[in-house]
Enzyme design. Structure first.
Site, PDB file in Angstrom:
ATOM      1  N   LYS A 180      -0.605  53.752  18.939  1.00  0.00           N
ATOM      2  CA  LYS A 180      -2.029  53.575  18.636  1.00  0.00           C
ATOM      3  C   LYS A 180      -2.560  52.266  19.241  1.00  0.00           C
ATOM      4  CE  LYS A 180      -1.777  57.459  16.539  1.00  0.00           C
ATOM      5  NZ  LYS A 180      -1.520  57.747  15.140  1.00  0.00           N
TER       6      LYS A 180
HETATM    7  C1  LIG Z   1      -1.097  58.772  14.116  1.00  0.00           C
HETATM    8  C2  LIG Z   1      -1.969  59.652  13.323  1.00  0.00           C
HETATM    9  C3  LIG Z   1      -1.830  59.814  11.934  1.00  0.00           C
HETATM   10  C4  LIG Z   1      -0.670  59.285  11.160  1.00  0.00           C
HETATM   11  O1  LIG Z   1      -0.397  57.973  11.309  1.00  0.00           O
HETATM   12  P1  LIG Z   1       1.089  57.389  11.015  1.00  0.00           P
HETATM   13  O2  LIG Z   1       0.849  55.923  11.013  1.00  0.00           O
HETATM   14  O3  LIG Z   1       1.972  57.859  12.114  1.00  0.00           O
HETATM   15  O4  LIG Z   1       1.497  57.901   9.676  1.00  0.00           O
HETATM   16  C5  LIG Z   1      -2.778  60.565  11.273  1.00  0.00           C
HETATM   17  N1  LIG Z   1      -3.787  61.150  11.915  1.00  0.00           N
HETATM   18  C6  LIG Z   1      -3.935  61.057  13.247  1.00  0.00           C
HETATM   19  C7  LIG Z   1      -5.098  61.737  13.907  1.00  0.00           C
HETATM   20  C8  LIG Z   1      -3.015  60.328  13.988  1.00  0.00           C
HETATM   21  O5  LIG Z   1      -3.147  60.260  15.314  1.00  0.00           O
END
Ligand SMILES: *Cc1c(COP(=O)(O)O)cnc(C)c1O
Length: 380
Positions: A180
């Site tokens: 991210k």
């Molecule tokens: C990455 C992501 C999540 C979950 O995040 P984590 O930190 O991996 O638990 C939820 N929704 C979307 C759209 C994501 O891209």
């Protein structure tokens, strides 16, 4: 292999973590609040609640809304499974809305057709980093007395009509997974202006207990009360130190991502087989992903062949996402079926995500562009 996404780490980030490792508080220490305040200031909301992952953030949001068995929450078909799973954690039922064919964002018209007397909330997912149509979604939410939640895990640093992502819905969730925009290893955050909800989520991340270890240490008291059922969804202090250090670089990194997207857009403009997703005029796209749609009429290539061809060239392309309602769990438990979200299902057979991340060199961008161009050379 050039990955589709990856984290960026500098000496300042590393020092920030190491300093905390040498301190008294590894977790439930002072940096949690500091990170929350910094993040809330950055977004422009009154509150930010830090948790152990983006998934925990979504779960906490569903808890704060009081989602329980029998409730329905509308979720787009194209997203990561966590956007829907959080509803199931609370005993609720995710109802899958179809997406817009150009943007792959949740389609407000489809949301309307998913409404029932049991609907309690809508989860908008800013797919690839492009903010959803929040005015239309907010309008539906208001007319039907629903709460709008933004899964903004893709769109940190983005804006909708000049309002920052994170301030667009009642509750807004973020992930700090290494793919991210900024990372804490694992980590997440919820932003809101609602103090009562923020308090509920702080309880929820700490077993439903009213005070944490440090608050008791400061008071010199052993007393605490568990007032509702919560989880251990806490983030550590060294993760928060990393998060604060990374957050400083966010504007620069979003610009880098946007620059890479601009180079891809320009390069693919004349290639009839490759169509980037549509970008609306009223958004500032944060580009978590760069997704192309393959138009393979007139070629003898398939999505799978193209995928493997990229991989063989050392380009770590990916497909985001398998529509959630097609996963066996949802088919078996919620009786979802092929055909219920035709736009999402069709898009899934045509999309590929190309590499885009902070620190991706222009050499690598050029290499990806050359590979895309040469893909079709002997196939038309
Ligand atoms: C990455 C992501 C999540 C979950 O995040 P984590 O930190 O991996 O638990 C939820 N929704 C979307 C759209 C994501 O891209």
């Amino acid at each position: 292999m050039i990955p589709y996404s990856r984290h960026h780490m500098d000496d300042e980030d590393i020092k920030a973590v190491v300093d905390v490792l040498r301190s008294d508080w590894l977790t439930t220490g002072p940096l949690i609040e500091e990170f929350e305040e910094e993040f809330a200031r950055c977004i422009g909301t009154k509150h930010a609640v830090a948790v152990s992952s983006g998934t925990a953030a979504l779960h906490a949001a569903m808890h704060a809304l009081g989602i329980v068995q029998g409730d329905e929450v509308i979720v787009p078909a194209i997203t990561f499974v966590a956007s829907a799973n959080c509803v199931v954690y609370q005993g609720g039922t995710p109802v899958f809305a179809d997406v817009d064919p150009g943007t792959l964002l949740i389609d407000p018209a489809s949301v309307e057709s998913c409404l029932s007397s049991k609907t309690k909330a809508i989860i908008a997912v800013d797919f690839a980093g492009q903010p959803c149509d929040y005015d239309a979604l907010e309008d539906i939410a208001e007319r039907h007395n629903l709460v709008l939640v933004a899964d903004a895990c893709h769109s940190l640093g983005g804006r909708y009509k000049d309002k920052p992502v994170g301030s667009l819905a009642a509750l807004n969730t973020f992930s700090f997974h290494p793919v991210k925009h900024i990372t804490t290893g694992e980590g997440g955050m919820i932003t809101t202006d609602d103090q009562r909800m923020a308090e509920r989520m702080r309880l929820f991340r700490n077993h439903g207990i009213t005070t944490d270890h440090r608050q008791r240490a400061q008071k010199g008291s052993w007393f605490y009360e568990m007032v509702e059922l919560g989880y251990n969804y806490r983030i550590t202090d060294f993760q928060c130190a990393l998060g604060m250090s990374q957050l400083k670089k966010l504007p620069k990194w979003v610009e880098q991502r946007r620059e890479i997207a601009r180079l891809y857009d320009n390069a693919f403009f004349n290639i009839p087989f490759v169509k980037p997703l549509r970008v609306k005029g009223d958004v500032f796209h944060a580009y978590h992903l760069y997704v192309i749609r393959l138009i393979l009429d007139g070629t003898d290539l398939t999505q799978e062949e193209i995928f493997h061809s990229f991989r063989e060239s050392g380009i770590g392309v990916n497909v985001h996402y398998i529509p959630v309602h097609l996963h066996p769990y949802y088919r078996n438990k919620f009786m979802t079926t092929v055909g219920q979200c035709p736009v999402a299902e069709d898009a899934y057979t045509k999309i590929i995500s190309l590499p885009i991340f902070q620190g991706m060199t222009f050499d690598k961008v050029d290499y990806v562009i050359e590979c895309v161009k040469s893909l079709f050379k002997n196939h038309v």
